[in-house]
Design an enzyme around this catalytic site. Sequence first.
Site, mmCIF file in Angstrom:
data_model
loop_
_atom_site.group_PDB
_atom_site.id
_atom_site.type_symbol
_atom_site.label_atom_id
_atom_site.label_comp_id
_atom_site.label_asym_id
_atom_site.label_seq_id
_atom_site.Cartn_x
_atom_site.Cartn_y
_atom_site.Cartn_z
ATOM 1 C CG HIS A 110 51.979 -4.011 20.171
ATOM 2 N ND1 HIS A 110 50.714 -3.761 19.670
ATOM 3 C CD2 HIS A 110 51.984 -3.456 21.410
ATOM 4 C CE1 HIS A 110 50.002 -3.078 20.544
ATOM 5 N NE2 HIS A 110 50.762 -2.887 21.623
ATOM 6 C CG ASP A 154 49.076 -5.537 17.232
ATOM 7 O OD1 ASP A 154 50.067 -6.221 17.603
ATOM 8 O OD2 ASP A 154 48.748 -4.463 17.763
ATOM 9 C CB SER A 187 48.817 -2.900 24.400
ATOM 10 O OG SER A 187 48.803 -1.817 23.519
#
Length: 352
Positions: free
Chosen positions: A148, A178, A293
């Site tokens: 992402h 992911d 992230s």
Amino acid sequence: MTENLRPSGAHSTDQDPTPYASPYAYDGTAYAGTAGGYPPPPPYAPTSRRRAKRPVAMLAAVALAAGVIGGGTATLVGQLNGGGSGATGSGGAVNGTTVSQSSKGTVSGVAEAVSPAIVEIGAASSAGRSTGSGVVITGDGEIVTNNHVISGAQQIQVTLSTGKTYTADVVGTDPDKDLALIKLRNASGLKTAALGDSSQVKVGDQVVAIGSPEGLTGTVTSGIVSALDRDVTVAKDDSGSSGQGQGQGQDRQGGGQQWPFEFGGQQFNGDTGEETTTYKALQTDASLNPGNSGGALINMDGEIIGINSAMYAPSSSASGSGSAAGSVGLGFAIPVNTLKADLDTLRAGDGS
């Protein structure tokens, strides 16, 4: 032995002064064989030799005991310091930078060893620009991050801990996990991270998180693993994030954004959309914020045990204002064993 007092004026001697009969006659210069005479002092050498043996034997025993105690102490210290054959581990040599023995077990030691292998990723797309993090796993510039973070990106720029920047290309992506693999152009000799074993992680283990929250490159936080095997659901790409832009990074045009996810039947940080994927995650209370992230969750040996992927920001989802909320001690990371099992797939991907 009963002590006998020496008569007044008797000669001083170290022997027992008790009179006894002597076989020698006394003629004014020698003792007579009568009671009450005092013999010449007996030779002391044999007695001295016999007495010397006892302290020597005692010293030898003490030295032996000290040697045994000292050896046990040395063994204990060696075990506490990770010395001996057990320090190497059964896995053999591993790639990457690990913490030196003197710094093992400290946040500063982990940060010093691993920070050079953690990078900031800037991904530009038609929706704006987001910021995430990544982990260098090869010296020529292979970097692992979240899918992402780079999903839909038209250009990817990576900044090392030294401040040097590179352009990167997508090698492969796995939206179901992911995860994504990108590679720097014309890079060599980079510091790399050592991948650990997430199956050995226990609740309560100390961990360190390194990433670029809000674009603050190389930020270090610490905490513990607070839970294992959490089912976390996230959007497969930015198309399901209700126009929030991409990634958990900071959207430079539309204000701070957080990557939406579901946990325990509830949605956080926005709507995950229809295209979602669920994975088992490590839960940590190490502070994670927008931009973490794709960064690293690290054990106290300096090994990567997870890729940080989601954080809970209740004020953002509750207010709908899009303002970035700080960490409340509820973050999630993809276990590193999931990454290691997926590396061949990512390297064989058709990313461009």
